[in-house]
Design an enzyme around this catalytic site. Structure first.
Site, PDB file in Angstrom:
ATOM      1  N   ASN A  42      -8.622  20.248  34.123  1.00  0.00           N
ATOM      2  CA  ASN A  42      -7.472  19.548  33.598  1.00  0.00           C
ATOM      3  C   ASN A  42      -6.890  18.389  34.340  1.00  0.00           C
ATOM      4  OD1 ASN A  42      -7.165  21.102  35.993  1.00  0.00           O
ATOM      5  ND2 ASN A  42      -4.897  21.603  35.591  1.00  0.00           N
ATOM      6  N   ILE A  43      -6.347  17.517  33.677  1.00  0.00           N
ATOM      7  CA  ILE A  43      -6.104  15.970  34.292  1.00  0.00           C
ATOM      8  C   ILE A  43      -4.403  15.954  34.020  1.00  0.00           C
ATOM      9  CG2 ILE A  43      -6.532  13.564  34.140  1.00  0.00           C
ATOM     10  CD1 ILE A  43      -9.303  14.435  32.788  1.00  0.00           C
ATOM     11  N   GLU A  44      -3.698  15.853  34.993  1.00  0.00           N
ATOM     12  CA  GLU A  44      -2.314  15.777  34.635  1.00  0.00           C
ATOM     13  C   GLU A  44      -2.076  14.232  34.911  1.00  0.00           C
ATOM     14  OE1 GLU A  44      -0.620  18.657  37.655  1.00  0.00           O
ATOM     15  OE2 GLU A  44      -1.358  20.379  36.289  1.00  0.00           O
ATOM     16  N   CYS A  53      -5.673  19.245  29.177  1.00  0.00           N
ATOM     17  CA  CYS A  53      -6.158  20.424  29.498  1.00  0.00           C
ATOM     18  C   CYS A  53      -7.789  20.460  29.882  1.00  0.00           C
ATOM     19  CB  CYS A  53      -5.952  21.709  28.583  1.00  0.00           C
ATOM     20  SG  CYS A  53      -4.171  22.180  28.531  1.00  0.00           S
ATOM     21  N   GLU A  55     -10.076  22.448  28.818  1.00  0.00           N
ATOM     22  CA  GLU A  55     -10.841  22.936  27.524  1.00  0.00           C
ATOM     23  C   GLU A  55     -11.000  21.661  26.872  1.00  0.00           C
ATOM     24  OE1 GLU A  55      -8.201  24.508  28.748  1.00  0.00           O
ATOM     25  OE2 GLU A  55      -7.970  26.414  28.287  1.00  0.00           O
ATOM     26  N   CYS A  91      -4.476  27.384  25.987  1.00  0.00           N
ATOM     27  CA  CYS A  91      -3.033  26.971  25.248  1.00  0.00           C
ATOM     28  C   CYS A  91      -3.091  26.765  23.736  1.00  0.00           C
ATOM     29  CB  CYS A  91      -2.334  25.680  25.867  1.00  0.00           C
ATOM     30  SG  CYS A  91      -3.053  23.923  25.428  1.00  0.00           S
ATOM     31  N   CYS A  94      -5.208  23.648  22.628  1.00  0.00           N
ATOM     32  CA  CYS A  94      -6.731  23.811  22.922  1.00  0.00           C
ATOM     33  C   CYS A  94      -7.213  24.853  22.117  1.00  0.00           C
ATOM     34  CB  CYS A  94      -6.936  24.405  24.180  1.00  0.00           C
ATOM     35  SG  CYS A  94      -6.471  23.023  25.686  1.00  0.00           S
TER      36      CYS A  94
END
Ligand code: THU
Length: 135
Positions: A42-44, A53, A55, A91, A94
């Site tokens: 995940n890359i926020e 996310c 995935e 989610c 995804c």
């Protein structure tokens, strides 16, 4: 490849998670039809909705490298700097991205009580909307 091995690769990928806002680190390992594995995290983002996310990161890495056939994805999640724990499932966005490239029989190895558990995409996203719906 057994589900434990793929899930361990997902857990390993969590080390690169960029999750300063949630403190929740997710890793994914995507197995392609030709045996290659693409990982993702995940890359926020400070503008939260721009977050990607784990995935989708794995899928987008693979597709952008020319892969289009997929067999399985494993997902591992938990508090950053801790071992994977609790449940981690993809989610809705995804799941829809998976449905673009994969059949209902695509294997999704989720995390249940900190352990891998094999499911199928069709169980996670029944009656997915796909290109065939527009024919
Ligand atoms: N997240 C994923 O990367 N994959 C999942 O399956 C569930 C949620 C991320 C998004 C966000 O960075 C953090 O986990 C908390 O929602």
């Amino acid at each position: 490849m057994n589900i434990e091995t793929l899930w361990e690769k997902a857990a390993e990928a969590r080390k690169s998670s960029y999750s300063p806002y949630s403190g929740y680190a997710v890793g994914a390992a995507l197995l392609c039809g030709n045996g290659k594995i693409f990982t993702g995290t995940n890359i926020e983002n400070a503008a939260f909705s721009a977050t990607n996310c784990a995935e989708r990161t794995a899928f987008f890495k693979a597709v952008s490298e020319g892969e289009i056939e997929f067999e399985a994805i494993a997902i591992a999640g938990g508090k950053a700097d801790e071992e994977p724990s609790g449940d981690c499932t993809p989610c809705g966005v995804c799941r829809q991205v998976m449905a673009e490239f994969c059949k209902d029989s695509f294997s999704v190895i989720i995390q249940k009580n900190g352990q891998p558990k094999g499911l199928m995409l069709g169980e996670l996203l029944p009656m997915a909307f796909r290109s065939e719906n527009m024919e």
